[in-house]
Write a protein that holds these residues in place. Structure first.
Motif, PDB file in Angstrom:
ATOM      1  N   HIS A   1      -7.248  -3.094  -1.409  1.00 39.96           N
ATOM      2  CA  HIS A   1      -8.574  -3.134  -0.797  1.00 39.96           C
ATOM      3  C   HIS A   1      -9.020  -4.553  -0.447  1.00 39.96           C
ATOM      4  O   HIS A   1      -9.842  -4.737   0.445  1.00 39.96           O
ATOM      5  CB  HIS A   1      -9.591  -2.500  -1.754  1.00 39.96           C
TER       6      HIS A   1
ATOM      7  N   GLN B   1      -8.775  -5.619   3.356  1.00 42.23           N
ATOM      8  CA  GLN B   1      -9.351  -4.838   4.448  1.00 42.23           C
ATOM      9  C   GLN B   1     -10.014  -5.725   5.503  1.00 42.23           C
ATOM     10  O   GLN B   1      -9.901  -5.456   6.702  1.00 42.23           O
ATOM     11  CB  GLN B   1     -10.370  -3.840   3.886  1.00 42.23           C
TER      12      GLN B   1
ATOM     13  N   LEU C   1      -7.421   1.868   5.706  1.00 41.87           N
ATOM     14  CA  LEU C   1      -8.793   2.373   5.688  1.00 41.87           C
ATOM     15  C   LEU C   1      -8.804   3.830   6.118  1.00 41.87           C
ATOM     16  O   LEU C   1      -7.864   4.319   6.747  1.00 41.87           O
ATOM     17  CB  LEU C   1      -9.700   1.558   6.626  1.00 41.87           C
TER      18      LEU C   1
ATOM     19  N   HIS D   1       0.832  -1.208   0.000  1.00 41.66           N
ATOM     20  CA  HIS D   1       0.000   0.000   0.000  1.00 41.66           C
ATOM     21  C   HIS D   1       0.862   1.252   0.000  1.00 41.66           C
ATOM     22  O   HIS D   1       0.554   2.235  -0.704  1.00 41.66           O
ATOM     23  CB  HIS D   1      -0.908  -0.021   1.228  1.00 41.66           C
TER      24      HIS D   1
ATOM     25  N   GLN E   1     -14.697   4.722   4.459  1.00 42.66           N
ATOM     26  CA  GLN E   1     -14.932   3.326   4.102  1.00 42.66           C
ATOM     27  C   GLN E   1     -16.127   2.766   4.879  1.00 42.66           C
ATOM     28  O   GLN E   1     -16.210   2.912   6.096  1.00 42.66           O
ATOM     29  CB  GLN E   1     -13.683   2.485   4.408  1.00 42.66           C
TER      30      GLN E   1
END
Length: 874
Positions: A67, A70, A96, A60, A100
């Motif tokens: 994603h 998560q 996050l 990331h 979200q």
């Protein structure tokens, strides 16, 4: 072992990525690693979950999408072990954010961890909540956070206070729940807890007025005592920074005292002594001390205080200006610009130091110091400061000359005590930085020269001497050409000598040499060359002995590559050769230019534009330029050729339309040959229509400020004289012509006189706003229409700072009364009255362009439109 298997350690993956030679190779490694992580997630192996999440966080940070991982964060947070929770919360904060939707699933886990028996788990939950808390989570978890402010461990109390700060920012309605808890933190001895408590109190004071009053009454004395204890405390190694005890806590306390003291005289009186103590005892030889002093000055300027403490604060800023650190000098200049509103005289004492900052090598300091100098200027010191700035203009960098010359011109125009001094200073600026001066500045100089009749001789001689030395300054050359063309005879004959001048000898040939040099110089632009041609035409009448030489210079321009120059050369040569009988009157000296009208146009204010309400006048100190209004007519494209004024009913306009000749145009219009009333009578005499009276033989003149194009397709001087005037030049009818063609003016109809009823219209409508116009007439005045405008808000939001602006063509006059309010409530309305006078009533219908501006949720919104559906007959 496969280096890209799901069992790869984080360090191995990092090593593999760093070993990649190209971006494509890196993407391949990351893509394969992500595929392995997905496979591991599908297998639901709890042993690799924390390792996969660690690798996802690194991926990331490289900018790749993560994603799909998560939900792994939520699973790790729900794990019972501390290591798993730690990596889960870290991934939650990194992968996050509060937008979200999956974040809603973690609220229950956060609530359980906030009540956990392990204080480290509680700390993890508080840290995560303080970073990604949304408004919904804040409402759900606020009670737990409020309870933890009283926790036994200071680290938990510190984190709970920081988390509370985030909560009250997200949900200001919860502020009152944290007031008592925040006040209790101000008694802490632990500096870490105390500084977070002070920050929480600061947020509460800025958000909630009731909290501000509570802290003023209950906590002001305690805060002052705490600040005094820290200021007078002995050396403490754990808090000492460059000899200052905990400067971070110093600064937080000063900020909170600033908010408490602002607008409250009693609280300000209580903190006067401690602020003076901090200002005098804090060392300024290190950055930590300078930071505390700066915050102390900010607080002194913000509270309700006596002038003595403010003088002390301004003196501290004066010391900052002598510091070698550019950042400290810059913030001092910024603060002095605010301080000048409180104590102008105290800032004036540091004028010499501020002027030295104008010469600083750092560009940002130079510009900020120049802005401050312009604020310091007043009628008493304008000459001294202007001299200092002009002296520096001679040696300043090329990059800085534009800003410096613009500021000097502004100061001279605003505070000039007399026209002679104004002209002298402007000539110095044009001589040193003429190529950086904007057009409106030298236009204004020409207007001032035109109005100073007693200084015409002095000015033209000063310009002549300056242009011989600084011939590369384009703007100086233009002004000199204009003055020599207008007042060349004064230059040659030494007319109007002042006592401060030395006599000079200038022949007619010398004056023409200057203009010829401007035409032939390769770097002269078209504007300068066109002005030079017009000046030569004028000198051909003033200097008849060298008119042949002037004619030769003009003829050479027939072969110019510029169409404008060819056109002017042909026309002017025709005047010199074939129209000598009218040349002397045609090129007479320009009439005095209207200085007030020029200033109005320069400021962008037009008679045909109006605004709903006047902006509140700003209380600006001397030297601050008030922002000029935008020229509405140009902005709304109403000053264009597609809206031409219709012919008036006078006999003069009738003859003009019949013969295609413009018989009357204003001599003040720039850039075209003007033909006043005498031109009318000359044409009538040529056509045997009438005989002019001697009183009507007024002089013709030429304006030397060129436009982009005099005429579209002229072939001789008569075409020039017959070219239609621009739309904004008002034509005036000759009395003789009106008698000759009497009876052409139609009488107003009875219907217009009686003022019939007109149906209302929807002038403008969008998704959020609707404007309706209703009309009425004043009996006996059919040309004037009264308009009632109703602004209707179609949205559920409130519009603030609502302003309506409108512009109309030149044949209309518009007057706006103040609106009933500047706030348009949701589904509500406000009204405003307009009055429009139509000088072409019965021939032209009303037309209007409008602009509506307002603020929606703090953001500026602008809507524009044109209204063409006015009822006929208005």
């Amino acid at each position: 072992m496969n280096p890209f298997s799901s069992g790869t350690r984080l360090r191995d993956m990092i090593r593999s990525i760093r070993a990649c030679k190209t971006a494509a190779e890196e993407r391949g490694v990351v893509r394969k690693e992500c595929a392995d992580i997905r496979a591991s997630i599908n297998e639901n192996d709890p042993h690799d979950r924390h390792r996969n999440l660690a690798k996802l966080m690194f991926i990331h940070m490289l900018g790749y999408p993560t994603h799909f991982g998560q939900m792994e964060c939520l699973k790790l947070i729900a794990s019972p072990g501390f290591p798993e929770k730690r990596i889960g919360y870290l991934g939650l904060m990194l992968l996050l954010d509060e937008r979200q939707e999956v974040l809603m699933l973690v609220t229950n886990s956060l609530k359980q961890d906030l009540n956990h028996s392990n204080q480290y788990v509680v700390g993890l939950a508080l840290c995560a909540l303080g970073n990604i808390c949304s408004a919904e989570m804040a409402r759900d978890l606020a009670p737990e956070v409020e309870r933890l402010i009283q926790f036994r461990d200071p680290n938990i109390r510190k984190k709970a206070a920081l988390c509370s700060t985030r909560i009250v920012r997200k949900v200001p309605d919860l502020a009152e729940n944290f007031v008592n808890a925040a006040a209790s933190l101000l008694k802490e001895k632990h500096h870490g807890v105390l500084i977070t408590g002070v920050q929480l109190c600061y947020e509460l004071c800025t958000i909630n007025d009731e909290a501000l009053e509570y802290f003023r009454k209950k906590c002001t004395e305690g805060l002052i005592k705490t600040l005094r204890d820290i200021t007078n405390s002995a050396y403490q190694p754990e808090y000492d920074v460059a000899g200052i005890t905990d400067p971070f806590l110093h600064i937080r306390l000063l900020k909170l005292l600033r908010v408490i003291g602002h607008g409250d005289a009693d609280a300000s009186d209580l903190m006067t002594d401690i602020l003076a103590q901090v200002a005098t005892k804090t060392e300024s030889n290190k950055n930590a001390g300078n930071a505390v002093l700066y915050e102390c000055v900010e607080t002194i300027m913000a509270i309700e205080d006596t002038s003595s403490l403010r003088v002390l604060a301004i003196n501290i800023l004066g010391r900052f200006l002598s510091n070698h650190d550019n950042n400290i000098r810059y913030v001092a200049l910024n603060m002095l610009m605010k301080a000048i509103n409180f104590d102008d005289q105290a800032v004036q004492r540091h004028r010499v130091t501020i002027l030295e900052c104008v010469k600083d090598p750092d560009a940002s300091i130079r510009k900020r110091a120049l802005d401050l100098v312009s604020l310091l200027v007043n009628e008493n010191n304008v000459k001294q400061l202007t001299k200092e700035l002009i002296d520096y203009l001679e040696i300043s960098d090329e990059d800085f000359k534009e800003d410096l010359s613009a500021k000097i011109c502004f100061i001279v125009e605003k505070f000039s005590p007399e026209k002679l001094w104004y002209i002298d200073q402007m000539l110095k600026v044009l001589s040193e930085a003429g190529k950086f001066v904007k057009d409106d500045v030298w236009h204004a100089l020409i207007v001032v020269i035109s109005n100073a009749s007693e200084l015409h001789g002095y000015t033209v001689r000063a310009l002549y001497k300056a242009v011989l030395i600084y011939s590369e300054q384009e703007t100086l050359v233009r002004v000199a050409i204009w003055c020599i063309g207008e007042y060349g005879d004064l230059l040659v004959n030494n007319v109007g000598m002042l006592g401060i001048e030395d006599p000079i000898t200038v022949t007619e040939c010398d004056a023409v040499d200057v203009i010829e040099d401007a035409i032939t110089r390769h770097n002269s632009d078209m504007t300068t060359k066109a002005m030079a041609l017009v000046a030569l035409l004028k000198l051909s009448s003033r200097f008849p002995s060298i008119s042949e030489r002037i004619k030769d210079i003009i003829v050479k321009q027939k072969g110019s590559l510029l169409l404008e120059m060819q056109q002017r050369a042909i026309e002017f040569n025709s005047i010199v050769d074939r129209h000598k009988n009218i040349r002397s009157s045609l090129v007479e000296r320009m009439p005095v230019l209207d200085e007030a009208a020029f200033n109005v146009r320069r400021a962008g204010s037009f008679p045909a534009s109006a605004s709903t309400m006047a902006k509140p006048s700003l209380s600006l100190p001397n030297g601050v330029e008030k922002p000029a209004a935008a020229p509405l007519v140009n902005l709304l494209d109403l000053d264009s050729d597609d809206i031409m004024p219709p012919p008036s009913s006078s006999g003069e306009d009738f003859l003009r339309d019949l013969l295609g000749i413009d018989l009357g145009s204003s001599p003040a219009q720039s850039g075209a040959i003007q033909a006043p009333k005498a031109g009318t009578d000359s044409l009538l005499d040529m056509l045997s229509i009438g005989t002019p009276s001697p009183a009507q033989n007024s002089a013709l003149s030429i304006d030397l400020l060129p436009t982009a194009d005099i005429n579209n397709n002229p072939s001789n001087v008569l075409d020039t004289l017959s070219s239609p005037a621009p739309p904004h030049v008002a034509t005036t009818a000759s009395a003789g012509m009106f008698d000759l063609l009497d009876g052409l003016t139609p009488s107003p109809s009875k219907e217009a006189t009686n003022g019939p009823a007109y149906p209302p219209i929807v002038a403008y409508e969008s998704s959020s706003l609707k404007i309706e116009f209703s009309f009425s007439k004043t009996p006996g005045n059919p040309q004037t229409t009264n308009v009632q405008a109703t602004f209707i808000n179609l949205s559920p939001n409130t519009f603030t700072d609502f302003i309506f602006q409108a512009a109309v063509p030149k044949f209309l006059q518009l007057h706006l009364d103040p609106a009933s309010g500047n706030t348009l409530p949701a589904s509500g309305n406000i009204t405003q009255s307009l009055r429009v006078t139509n000088s072409q009533h019965g021939k032209k219908s009303l037309v209007m362009r409008m602009r509506i501006g307002y603020k929606l949720n703090g953001k500026d919104v602008l809507e524009e439109g044109q209204i063409n559906n006015f009822p006929r007959g208005l």
